[in-house]
Enzyme design. Structure first.
Site: not given
Length: 191
Positions: A53, A79, A151, A175, A177-178
């Site tokens: 997982e 852009r 933006g 689970g 990240s900690e």
């Protein structure tokens, strides 16, 4: 199945393509032919597949990160600001280079783990490292892509705001990240 029902899907911040809601079981009877795996071993089986997982979570982070990078690169080329594409500006190039580098590191590490997990190798520390870093990288890629788009990145009209919201779940689901850092430290101290 009689006695099995679900509540209405929750209105989530991200990962809206995957409905999440409550499951209710009222006097549900499960016959022997409906049991997956060995009876009374569901909790144990669930813990045995956590490595897979977590590696899948890292792969999801990699996919989201790539979507962010692809969108940011395409936008930066198109852009124009001050008569030239924003891709020619060093700060934009820096954001793109860092995104690409982090993605490649996650890809290489995750791809190294995939055949090992298929072979049944126990990868608790490595899977947690992959998920932790990929989750963090995906959220960062989302934020950096928003920054490149300016933006427009903040608007729902462009997909990067969704990518960032989707990425954030990876730091929580499967689970946090900690928790991944605690697992990594625990496994290091066992070595």
């Amino acid at each position: 199945m009689e006695g099995l029902s679900t509540g209405k899907p929750f209105d989530k911040m991200g990962m809206r393509c995957s409905p999440t809601g409550e499951v209710f079981m009222d006097n549900v009877t499960v016959s022997g032919d409906q049991i997956l795996g060995e009876a009374e071993k569901g909790f144990q089986i669930m813990f045995e597949i956590l490595d897979e997982e977590r590696i899948l979570g890292a792969s999801t982070g990699l996919g989201i990160g790539h979507a962010c990078l692809d969108t940011a690169v395409r936008y930066a080329k198109e852009r124009k600001q001050f008569g030239r594409p924003i891709a020619s500006f060093q700060l934009v190039q820096n954001l793109l280079a860092e995104m690409a580098t982090r993605l490649d590191m996650v890809r290489q590490y995750t791809y190294t783990l995939c055949p090992l997990v298929d072979q049944g190798v126990k990868l608790t520390k490595e899977a947690s490292m992959a998920k932790y870093y990929a989750s963090k990288m995906a959220t960062r890629a989302g934020l950096d892509a928003i920054q490149v788009l300016g933006g427009y990145g903040y608007m729902r009209e462009y997909p990067v705001e969704r990518y960032m919201r989707d990425a954030k779940l990876l730091e929580i689901g499967g689970g946090t990240s900690e928790i991944q850092k605690l697992i990594i430290a625990r496994e290091l101290l066992r070595e």
